[in-house]
Write a protein that holds these residues in place. Structure first.
Motif, PDB file in Angstrom:
ATOM      1  N   ASN A   1      -1.563   6.167   6.537  1.00 26.51           N
ATOM      2  CA  ASN A   1      -0.971   4.841   6.298  1.00 26.51           C
ATOM      3  C   ASN A   1       0.431   4.944   5.696  1.00 26.51           C
ATOM      4  OD1 ASN A   1      -3.150   3.433   7.308  1.00 26.51           O
ATOM      5  ND2 ASN A   1      -4.163   3.254   5.308  1.00 26.51           N
ATOM      6  N   GLU A   2       0.656   6.022   4.925  1.00 27.37           N
ATOM      7  CA  GLU A   2       1.989   6.212   4.344  1.00 27.37           C
ATOM      8  C   GLU A   2       3.017   6.443   5.447  1.00 27.37           C
ATOM      9  OE1 GLU A   2       3.798   8.610   0.516  1.00 27.37           O
ATOM     10  OE2 GLU A   2       2.425   9.699   1.858  1.00 27.37           O
ATOM     11  N   LYS A   3       2.634   7.230   6.448  1.00 28.50           N
ATOM     12  CA  LYS A   3       3.538   7.474   7.587  1.00 28.50           C
ATOM     13  C   LYS A   3       3.764   6.176   8.380  1.00 28.50           C
ATOM     14  CE  LYS A   3       2.216  12.319   8.149  1.00 28.50           C
ATOM     15  NZ  LYS A   3       1.546  13.311   9.032  1.00 28.50           N
ATOM     16  N   LEU A   4       2.682   5.424   8.574  1.00 27.86           N
ATOM     17  CA  LEU A   4       2.792   4.168   9.319  1.00 27.86           C
ATOM     18  C   LEU A   4       3.615   3.139   8.563  1.00 27.86           C
ATOM     19  CD1 LEU A   4      -0.891   3.837  10.629  1.00 27.86           C
ATOM     20  CD2 LEU A   4       1.140   4.520  11.933  1.00 27.86           C
ATOM     21  N   TYR A   5       3.476   3.149   7.252  1.00 30.05           N
ATOM     22  CA  TYR A   5       4.243   2.195   6.443  1.00 30.05           C
ATOM     23  C   TYR A   5       5.740   2.491   6.509  1.00 30.05           C
ATOM     24  CZ  TYR A   5       6.006  -0.220   2.298  1.00 30.05           C
ATOM     25  OH  TYR A   5       6.736  -1.015   1.441  1.00 30.05           O
ATOM     26  N   LYS A   6       6.075   3.787   6.503  1.00 30.87           N
ATOM     27  CA  LYS A   6       7.491   4.166   6.581  1.00 30.87           C
ATOM     28  C   LYS A   6       8.089   3.772   7.923  1.00 30.87           C
ATOM     29  CE  LYS A   6       7.264   7.999   3.280  1.00 30.87           C
ATOM     30  NZ  LYS A   6       7.376   9.469   3.079  1.00 30.87           N
TER      31      LYS A   6
ATOM     32  N   ASP B   1      -1.474  -3.401   3.150  1.00 36.33           N
ATOM     33  CA  ASP B   1      -2.393  -2.380   3.691  1.00 36.33           C
ATOM     34  C   ASP B   1      -2.078  -1.007   3.105  1.00 36.33           C
ATOM     35  OD1 ASP B   1      -3.667  -4.263   5.197  1.00 36.33           O
ATOM     36  OD2 ASP B   1      -2.477  -3.866   7.019  1.00 36.33           O
ATOM     37  N   TYR B   2      -0.787  -0.737   2.943  1.00 36.10           N
ATOM     38  CA  TYR B   2      -0.370   0.547   2.369  1.00 36.10           C
ATOM     39  C   TYR B   2      -0.877   0.681   0.929  1.00 36.10           C
ATOM     40  CZ  TYR B   2       2.659   3.916   0.001  1.00 36.10           C
ATOM     41  OH  TYR B   2       3.139   4.959  -0.768  1.00 36.10           O
TER      42      TYR B   2
ATOM     43  N   SER C   1      -4.433   2.669  -3.377  1.00 39.25           N
ATOM     44  CA  SER C   1      -5.377   2.389  -4.464  1.00 39.25           C
ATOM     45  C   SER C   1      -6.723   3.070  -4.206  1.00 39.25           C
ATOM     46  CB  SER C   1      -5.571   0.874  -4.581  1.00 39.25           C
ATOM     47  OG  SER C   1      -6.532   0.583  -5.581  1.00 39.25           O
ATOM     48  N   ALA C   2      -7.190   3.029  -2.969  1.00 43.61           N
ATOM     49  CA  ALA C   2      -8.464   3.686  -2.620  1.00 43.61           C
ATOM     50  C   ALA C   2      -8.372   5.187  -2.840  1.00 43.61           C
ATOM     51  CB  ALA C   2      -8.819   3.376  -1.162  1.00 43.61           C
TER      52      ALA C   2
END
Length: 243
Positions: free
Chosen positions: A110-115, A123-124, A129-130
């Protein structure tokens, strides 16, 4: 003269003069062992009587073991519970680690997708948090496992002590000898030895092969006594005989 004083005369000669110091005391064994219990309780069995000769390891007495059996069984059950908790805590570590790996992979993806602006910030942050929660859960599971291990060790130590106390309800002879004194009777309650008390003396085991005379010499006579002087001992039970 008929009024003369009668005297005893004797020819002069060289001879040894012996000075005797007299003192009273008692005959006692050189070695005797006081038998006291390690634990407290009621004496339910006495296997010897006064005057019996006993050998090392022979049963002497029995203290009521009921309360010590009960304590042993309770601690044994507590140990089994602690061991079950330890196994459960260990399984929770594996579960927490698995969840952590999944949360970590999800966060990294998700970090890659957020960038790349593919997913929203919400969602990021949710995946982040999870991931952090999963990481904390692993540490918590590891700490719980350590605590469960400590509980197991503590229960094992208590069980070992309870087993020792149970075994100590039976009293054995520490050495060969004669039961010279029996101080208790069946049914009496005795107190165990501790750092503050020697406990109730149950009996005295003496080695009657070697005896000694313990006498009190007063301070005026003791200066006339030297090491290796001859000592003649008279005992009331042996009339007209010197030892």
């Amino acid at each position: 003269s008929s009024d003369g004083l009668k005297v005893v005369t004797e020819a002069a000669q060289k001879r040894s003069l012996i000075e005797t110091v007299s003192a009273n005391g008692q005959i006692q064994p050189v070695k005797d062992v006081k038998i006291s219990p390690y634990i407290s309780g009621e004496v339910v069995d006495l296997y010897v009587k006064e005057g019996d000769y006993v050998t090392t390891g022979q049963k002497l007495a029995k203290i009521d073991p009921k309360i010590y059996i009960s304590t042993y069984e309770q601690i044994k059950a507590a140990l089994q519970t602690a061991q079950a908790n330890e196994a459960s805590s260990n399984a929770q570590i594996s579960q927490a680690q698995a969840q952590f790996i999944k949360a970590k992979l999800d966060f990294q993806r998700n970090e890659k997708l957020y960038k790349k602006d593919v997913i929203s910030q919400s969602d990021y942050e949710t995946s982040q948090s999870a991931f952090q929660v999963a990481q904390a859960n692993v540490k918590s599971a590891q700490e719980n496992y350590k605590a469960s291990q400590f509980q197991v060790k503590n229960a094992q130590a208590q069980l070992s002590q309870a087993e020792d106390n149970l075994n100590r309800t039976t009293i054995y002879a520490p050495n060969d000898g004669t039961v010279s004194t029996l101080s208790v009777e069946k049914g009496e309650r005795v107190t165990g030895a501790s750092q503050f008390s020697a406990g109730t003396q149950i009996m005295l085991i003496a080695n009657l092969d070697y005896l000694e005379a313990d006498v009190q010499v007063n301070e005026n006579d003791i200066i006339n006594v030297a090491l290796n002087d001859t000592a003649l001992i008279e005992v009331d039970a042996f009339l007209n005989r010197e030892f």
